[in-house]
Design an enzyme around this catalytic site. Structure first.
Site, mmCIF file in Angstrom:
data_model
loop_
_atom_site.group_PDB
_atom_site.id
_atom_site.type_symbol
_atom_site.label_atom_id
_atom_site.label_comp_id
_atom_site.label_asym_id
_atom_site.label_seq_id
_atom_site.Cartn_x
_atom_site.Cartn_y
_atom_site.Cartn_z
ATOM 1 N N SER A 260 0.844 -1.198 0.000
ATOM 2 C CA SER A 260 0.000 0.000 0.000
ATOM 3 C C SER A 260 0.874 1.242 0.000
ATOM 4 O O SER A 260 2.004 1.224 0.499
ATOM 5 C CB SER A 260 -0.893 0.024 1.243
ATOM 6 O OG SER A 260 -0.147 0.408 2.393
ATOM 7 N N ASP A 261 0.349 2.323 -0.574
ATOM 8 C CA ASP A 261 0.996 3.607 -0.331
ATOM 9 C C ASP A 261 0.801 3.934 1.145
ATOM 10 O O ASP A 261 -0.070 3.381 1.820
ATOM 11 C CB ASP A 261 0.403 4.699 -1.221
ATOM 12 C CG ASP A 261 1.392 5.820 -1.491
ATOM 13 O OD1 ASP A 261 2.318 6.013 -0.665
ATOM 14 O OD2 ASP A 261 1.251 6.504 -2.512
ATOM 15 N N TRP A 262 1.615 4.822 1.656
ATOM 16 C CA TRP A 262 1.654 5.073 3.096
ATOM 17 C C TRP A 262 0.330 5.693 3.567
ATOM 18 O O TRP A 262 -0.027 6.797 3.167
ATOM 19 C CB TRP A 262 2.836 5.971 3.419
ATOM 20 C CG TRP A 262 4.093 5.216 3.737
ATOM 21 C CD1 TRP A 262 4.881 5.393 4.844
ATOM 22 C CD2 TRP A 262 4.721 4.171 2.978
ATOM 23 N NE1 TRP A 262 5.943 4.511 4.807
ATOM 24 C CE2 TRP A 262 5.866 3.743 3.684
ATOM 25 C CE3 TRP A 262 4.418 3.520 1.789
ATOM 26 C CZ2 TRP A 262 6.717 2.729 3.240
ATOM 27 C CZ3 TRP A 262 5.253 2.503 1.335
ATOM 28 C CH2 TRP A 262 6.373 2.119 2.052
ATOM 29 N N GLY A 264 -2.495 4.396 2.757
ATOM 30 C CA GLY A 264 -3.442 4.213 1.665
ATOM 31 C C GLY A 264 -4.278 2.956 1.776
ATOM 32 O O GLY A 264 -4.857 2.523 0.775
#
Length: 720
Positions: A260-262, A264
């Site tokens: 995941s993006d941070w 996200g």
């Protein structure tokens, strides 16, 4: 006798290929056995601990079984400095790294070989720092020139992005470091990026926004991929089953980790079941992450199966055995002369000569006694700044320092700041209050220009003005820079304008009033030296624009159709496949500067384009050859671009699409025969009705040239 020798050689070649394939199969089987053995020994709690962050950039290992954690690190400008638990610097003296040019600078080289070197050297530095996953490359399509991360991404074209992305991934992973390609997918604006839903048809998704990701996975075997913040068709990318399972893991056979993006991740059960493997975030109570205690509870409640958990652990261990647990890994290196040379070469090949009407360039130092260097960007360092990834560079040569290095004491340099580039907004501030000219600084600049033979004015953006988490409001040059350029040009006709930026700006007035314009970038540790060598003619400029510069923002497709930034947290990609030059060329809209544009200190003459055959089957490759002669007095590198066009197509198509390119070095007075190849399958369009790629039979035009608007030769072929 010749027949026997040939047959023997054929047998030997076959045996070598078979032996290699057999060894790879055995190695793969042995690795599978190791991974399966470890999974059987892990407790459920230990498995869950491996599926979420336990620090800003790290994950937990399982010491009981000798399993280390995974350390990730930001790109794309280089290996980020170490941080405390938070975003503050750890203030170490051992974490300086090489600052590599930004993404659009790399794209402007049109040189996949440099993309490989960029990845290779960054991979070496990551290994030296024990960062096992580099969160790079980032190559989302430049849909709007306002996007705050345009400087970080590559270009507006899926084919150019693909060729660069594959080589960057190969370079990084060749060092035993996982490349994390991002942001998957359609992350094309920063406005409401964490909530906006991208609405687009399947053809647009497949033809424009997925090709570079597909190439990175299917050609370069990328080991990790980062899900984007946004939604696609109402579903967050981090829990989008169509994106992560159907396309990525089933169609493309992706073997690695979806990260995941941070911050996200938005759910536990949906994200776990729909393809996310590892949840990362920016601190807080890690035990409360979606993939921490809530995931453990969901497994015990039967909402997430053990098979799903084991698949995620398998993917993580598979990546570990290629990185932190690899046998006989390459040696890490940092800040080597070779890395500096890569940064220099990228910077030198990225610089674009936009205008040179009075031939002020290359500089004639024999007649030059004094030069005024004007502008904050002449002394600005770009390795840090903005909201997002930076690198603590061991050194960065500014433009002023580079010119001082090259000009020496023979030319007097008169420096004036001209404007202040200080910009400290709130995170999402896009106001124009920073666009006021500083009359006192302009007066000093005018005085310096008056007493100098020549003036070089540095304007553009900086890392604060162009930043993750916010888009620009418009294309206006900031900090009163236009007034500065006007004032200096009025008192010194020999004024060169150097624009330093990572995304398009409104250069209309400069293009009209100034004879000499150069485009540079956030160009890494060797920025100043590379720029000075281009200005002095030691390096012939060979950069080509990776995106279209509109005359007005309203000319760009997303803005022309009122399809940015969206309404009610939805943005509809009304332009479909007509992104960037595809829109401008198809709609016959004149750009300020077109895709692929760039001048040189020499001239090139193209001869007639011809193809290997006049007709091809769908299984063949089209070959096209064109001769390019350097008719000037400087050696130079020319990028030959090959576009295709389909007359009378059964579906809407762009006026032309880039399908091949090659950058060649041609000495003065010599001719290069340039051959380009296009697989016929690459002529396909994606059919929304059948959900399949279709190669339409019939006549195709091949257009070879120096840019999307400067076509030098055409030919036609028939696809049966």
């Amino acid at each position: 006798m010749k027949i026997k020798i040939f047959a023997s050689l054929t047998i030997v070649a076959f045996m070598l290929t078979f032996t290699k394939a057999h060894a790879q199969t055995q190695s793969s089987q042995a690795l599978e056995a190791k991974i399966s053995g470890i999974i059987k020994k892990l407790t459920l709690e230990e498995k869950i601990s491996m599926l979420h962050a336990n620090s800003i950039f790290g994950t937990a290992g399982v010491p009981r079984l000798g399993i280390p954690g995974l350390m990730t690190d930001d790109g794309p400008l280089g290996v980020r400095e170490d941080l405390k638990e938070g975003w503050a610097s750890a203030n170490l003296t051992t974490d300086s790294a090489t600052f590599f040019p930004n993404g659009s600078a790399l794209a402007a080289t049109w040189n996949p070989g440099l993309a490989y070197r960029y990845g290779h050297d960054m991979g070496e530095e990551a290994r030296w720092r024990k960062k096992w996953i580099m969160l790079v490359p980032a190559f989302n399509i430049a849909r709007t020139p306002l996007c705050g991360r345009t400087y970080e991404y590559y270009s507006e074209d899926p084919f150019l992005n693909s060729r660069l992305a594959v080589q960057a991934v190969n370079g990084i992973q060749g060092q035993g470091i996982a490349a994390c390609v991002k942001h998957f997918a359609a992350n094309n604006q920063e406005v409401e990026r964490g909530r906006v839903s991208v609405e687009l048809d399947e053809r647009t998704l497949r033809e424009i926004y997925l090709p570079a990701f597909k190439a990175a996975v299917t050609e370069a075997n990328a080991w990790t991929i980062m899900s984007a913040y946004n939604k696609i068709r109402g579903v967050y990318c981090s829990e989008n089953p169509y994106l992560l399972n159907t396309i990525l893991k089933d169609e493309w056979k992706f073997k690695g980790i979806v990260i995941s993006d941070w911050g996200g991740t938005h759910s536990t059960v949906n994200a776990a079941n729909n393809g996310l493997d590892l949840e990362m975030g920016s601190g807080g109570n890690y035990s409360k992450y979606f993939f921490a205690q809530p995931l453990l509870d969901s497994v015990k409640a039967g909402k997430v199966s053990m098979a799903v958990i084991d698949e995620k652990i398998h993917r993580i261990l598979w990546v570990m055995y290629h990185t932190v647990m690899a046998t006989n890994p390459p040696a890490g290196k940092i800040n080597t002369p070779e890395h500096s040379k890569t940064a220099y070469d990228i910077a030198a090949e990225s610089i674009v000569l936009l205008k040179n009407e009075q031939h002020l360039l290359p500089l004639n130092t024999g007649n030059l006694k004094s030069v005024a260097i004007i502008g904050d960007n002449a002394t600005e360092m770009f390795h840090l700044g903005g909201f997002g990834a930076g690198v603590k560079a061991r050194y960065e040569v500014t433009a002023l320092a580079g010119l001082q290095n090259r000009l020496g004491k023979a030319v007097a340099i008169n420096y004036a700041q001209g404007y202040s580039g200080v910009y400290k907004p709130q995170r999402r501030d896009t106001s124009n209050k920073y666009n006021k000219p500083d009359t006192a600084l302009i007066a000093q600049a005018v005085a310096a220009a008056k007493k100098s033979d020549m003036a070089i004015v540095f304007v553009g953006g900086n890392r604060e003005w162009e930043s993750e988490a916010r888009d620009r409001k418009d294309l206006t040059l900031p900090f009163g820079e236009q007034q500065l350029v006007d004032a200096v040009t009025a008192v010194n006709a020999n004024t060169i304008v150097v624009v330093v930026a990572g995304a398009p700006y409104d250069l209309g007035k400069i293009k009209k009033n100034n004879s000499t314009v150069v485009w540079s970038w956030y160009n890494g540790s060797e920025n100043g030296n590379a720029l000075a060598d281009v200005l002095l003619g030691k390096v012939n400029p060979s950069g080509r624009l990776p995106f279209t510069f509109p005359n007005e923002l309203k000319d760009s497709p997303a803005h022309a159709l009122n399809a940015y930034p969206g309404t009610d947290l939805k943005v509809e990609y009304k332009e479909g496949i007509l992104v960037g030059y595809r829109w401008f060329d198809t709609k016959k809209i004149e750009p300020m500067y077109c895709f692929g544009y760039g001048l040189s200190y020499t001239n090139y003459r193209y001869a007639a384009l011809h193809t290997g055959k006049t007709s091809y089957t769908k299984a063949e490759n089209i070959t096209a050859t064109i001769k390019v002669t350097n008719t000037g007095k400087y050696a130079g590198k020319e990028t030959v671009q090959l576009y295709i066009s389909k007359p009378n197509s059964a579906v809407e198509r762009a006026d032309k699409e880039l399908k091949a390119f090659k950058k060649v070095n041609i000495p003065a007075g010599q001719t290069a025969s340039v051959t380009l190849s296009i697989p016929v399958k690459d002529l396909a369009y994606f059919d929304n009705k059948t959900n399949k790629w279709v190669v339409e039979p019939g006549k195709y035009m091949l257009l070879a040239g120096a840019s999307s608007r400067d076509i030098k030769g055409t030919a036609s072929v028939v696809v049966k």
